[in-house]
Enzyme design. Structure first.
Site, mmCIF file in Angstrom:
data_model
loop_
_atom_site.group_PDB
_atom_site.id
_atom_site.type_symbol
_atom_site.label_atom_id
_atom_site.label_comp_id
_atom_site.label_asym_id
_atom_site.label_seq_id
_atom_site.Cartn_x
_atom_site.Cartn_y
_atom_site.Cartn_z
ATOM 1 N N HIS B 398 -6.462 90.904 -12.555
ATOM 2 C CA HIS B 398 -5.167 90.281 -12.316
ATOM 3 C C HIS B 398 -4.182 91.056 -11.419
ATOM 4 O O HIS B 398 -3.148 90.588 -11.212
ATOM 5 C CB HIS B 398 -4.582 89.788 -13.568
ATOM 6 C CG HIS B 398 -3.775 90.759 -14.366
ATOM 7 N ND1 HIS B 398 -4.081 92.319 -14.235
ATOM 8 C CD2 HIS B 398 -2.493 90.873 -14.808
ATOM 9 C CE1 HIS B 398 -3.249 92.863 -15.326
ATOM 10 N NE2 HIS B 398 -2.113 92.117 -15.306
ATOM 11 N N GLY B 401 -2.996 97.439 -11.879
ATOM 12 C CA GLY B 401 -3.183 98.289 -13.180
ATOM 13 C C GLY B 401 -2.455 99.467 -13.117
ATOM 14 O O GLY B 401 -2.526 100.164 -12.134
#
Lengths: 150, 475
Positions: B398, B401
């Site tokens: 997504h 990080g």
């Protein structure tokens, strides 16, 4: 109990390293003081306290079956009040009571003022209090560990 | 504690036995270089999830995995309907935090000279930052409709177009909402914040399509080299945060009631089919729909701003993905089709052409997978693939990080020097808080290209385009 090595040089709270979120420990000679310091630690991560003038007060009453749940509710309530009262807080006075069936009651008075976007220095948007590694311990002093989702 | 086993160049296994009570192994999808950035705490969180009842195949972590609460960020796990659980620890507080990409018919050369003005206007039009309230002033009834119908409600109210809906995951309105499970407190937080961007890593960005990797798919998605795109990253605001907080309390009691052993209090959960599980799911869907409506409204105001400076310009919705959500999906498990509750926390659905959930316009290629970069770095558009069905229950990463804590970032950077460094690269940044810019400096994240390469090399989603930021509006 008084007398332990850390009792007289207790700090109110400290932030610990965390990659993604905010982690702190707050201390107190009593559970009341610990919860008051935890609220201060939470709020300091949201708004710089030096920019807040205490002009108004807010009352909070909560009840839970144990101290840990009560602490979770208490810190969550501060995030809720911040967003819905559009207010910033600087003082947190906490009173606790444990009744016969062992459930805990909290009565608190929070001092602060309405948000002023020009004057208050905002730091982090705290989304919520997590339950990850959330816990209370009592050694020389009371200690609560909290991780905030930011 | 058992050793982590290398399965192939991009897959590592956390074996059963890494911690007691694991029902399935863990799988972390990283390259050797990214493997070194995965903290031991993250691996422990993958193992913790593997102890939950009814978990199927693996407890997974995507290449952007980092330390979360409950699930790791980048965590994916699926639970059988018969004997599984649902947990807010696998969704997060920011329910349906997600990403929306708008394509335009504008060339970068036409927009770049106006970038400062545009970012100022967007910053003005879309409330952001702490304490921001929306321009909407929704009534209680409207809020209920938002919870039930999400983006569909927004379109009915005049925000965005009907044709936008099919280009949203779940068509922007997920079924199963139960507004009676949303507390007065969650309503009170959610009402003033509808139509606000929020703070932290949320942003609105004007981008240029810098590189096309897959010409035919890019064409299908409406993307071309040198094109201006707009990316919106935000979620369900205080409504979602409060819904999660409220139901965590209920589910903490449920864990005792149903005698479920959990290794982390944030993994509080309830057996699927129990009243507590149904209540959480119904409330979570309300938050998810709120988030889709929120991004729909923000996209509408973005279109209005573009219309002011580029009259007649066309901003089309490429796609809108959720990356913090639990959903009921059918997947193949040991040769059998099963109904599963798939939790994705900091992970994007990446369905390929075989799935009927992919909208008609993309059905021949797969759904767009939107991977936002960190501030100042590239974002990527990928295309979902059927390989993801087998490997990850149709999921991909997504984002980039985090690798550096906020406090460390504040020691190393100031908002001013981060802004100056970005300006030097031609990127305009506008934010309500200078501290936020320091905490979100590009260096605090893993290189997004490395993360995306793992996903591409595994074949779970393939690279379509790279987008670079020109202007960023942040909370």
């Amino acid at each position: 109990m008084p007398g332990g090595p850390n009792y007289y040089r207790m700090i109110p709270f400290e932030y610990l390293e965390h990659t993604a979120d905010i982690k702190f420990r707050a201390y107190g000679k009593t559970p009341e003081e610990m919860l008051s310091n935890a609220a201060a630690a939470l709020f300091q991560s949201m708004v710089e306290p030096a920019t807040i003038i205490v002009k108004e007060s807010w009352k909070v009453e909560l009840e839970a079956s144990d101290l840990e749940d009560l602490a979770y509710q208490w810190l969550s309530e501060i995030v809720f009040l911040f967003e819905t009262e559009f207010a910033v807080f600087a003082t947190f006075s906490v009173k606790l009571q444990q009744d016969r069936n062992e459930s805990w009651k909290l009565q608190a008075e929070i001092g602060g003022e309405r948000m002023d976007l020009l004057r208050h220095a905002f730091e982090n948007e705290v989304k919520a209090i997590t339950r990850h590694k959330f816990g209370i311990k009592k050694n020389d002093v009371w200690c609560i560990q909290v991780i905030l989702d930011v | 504690m058992a050793e982590i086993i290398k399965i192939n160049d991009n897959t590592y296994e956390v074996p059963i036995g890494h911690r007691p009570g694991m029902r399935v192994p863990g799988r972390i999808f990283v390259s050797a270089a990214l493997r070194d950035m995965v903290e031991p705490g993250t691996i422990d969180q993958v193992a913790n999830v593997a102890t939950l009842p009814g978990i199927v195949k693996y407890s997974m972590a995507m290449p952007d995995a980092h330390l979360g609460y409950g699930f790791p960020i980048g965590g994916v796990a699926a639970f059988r309907e018969e004997d599984g659980i649902i947990s807010p620890g696998g969704v997060g507080f920011d329910i349906n935090c997600g990403v929306r990409l708008l394509s335009t018919d504008l060339q970068a050369a036409a927009v770049q000279p106006l970038i400062n003005t545009l970012i100022d206007a967007l910053f003005e039009a879309i409330p952001s930052g702490l304490g921001a309230t929306g321009r909407l002033h929704a009534s209680d009834q409207q809020l209920t409709e938002t919870f039930i119908s999400g983006s569909k409600w927004a379109v009915e109210e005049g925000y965005g177009f009907e044709s936008d809906l099919t280009h949203c995951e779940e068509s922007g309105h997920m079924p199963g909402a139960d507004p009676s499970q949303v507390s007065v407190k969650a309503r009170k937080r959610g009402r003033p914040q509808l139509g606000t961007l929020g703070s932290g890593n949320h942003f609105l960005e004007i981008q240029r399509v810098e590189e096309i990797y897959d010409e035919p798919v890019a064409k299908q998605f409406g993307l071309f080299q040198g094109q201006i795109t707009v990316m919106i990253h935000c979620g369900s605001r205080g409504a979602g945060h409060q819904i999660c907080t409220d139901h965590l309390e209920v589910l903490s009691r449920a864990v005792k009631k149903y005698n479920i052993e959990i290794p982390d209090k944030q993994l509080a959960c309830a057996p699927l089919g129990s009243p507590e599980a149904d209540q959480y799911f119904g409330a979570m869907v309300c938050a998810a729909n709120y988030a889709w409506a929120n991004r729909h409204i923000i996209a509408h105001w973005t279109r209005e701003v573009f219309e002011r400076y580029f009259p007649g310009s066309k901003l089309d919705l490429v796609y809108d993905v959720a990356h913090n959500v639990a959903k009921i999906e059918e997947h193949e498990v040991d040769g059998k089709r099963e109904r599963l509750y798939v939790h994705r926390k900091g992970a994007t659905r990446a369905f390929g052409p075989s799935r009927s959930e992919v909208p008609d316009a993309y059905r021949t290629v797969g759904q767009p997978v939107l991977i936002p970069g960190s501030m100042g770095t590239s974002s990527y558009v990928l295309c979902g693939s059927d390989i993801a069905q087998e490997l990850t229950f149709g999921s991909a990463c997504h984002g980039a990080g985090r690798v550096m804590s906020r406090s460390q970032a504040l020691k190393l950077f100031t908002g001013q020097n981060v802004k100056a460094a970005l300006n030097k690269e031609g990127i305009v940044v506008k934010s309500t808080s200078p501290g936020m810019l320091a905490e979100e400096a590009p260096q605090v994240y893993k290189p997004s290209g490395d993360v995306v390469d793992v996903v591409h090399n595994l074949g779970i989603a393939t690279k379509v385009a790279r987008l670079v930021p020109l202007g960023v509006s942040k909370g």
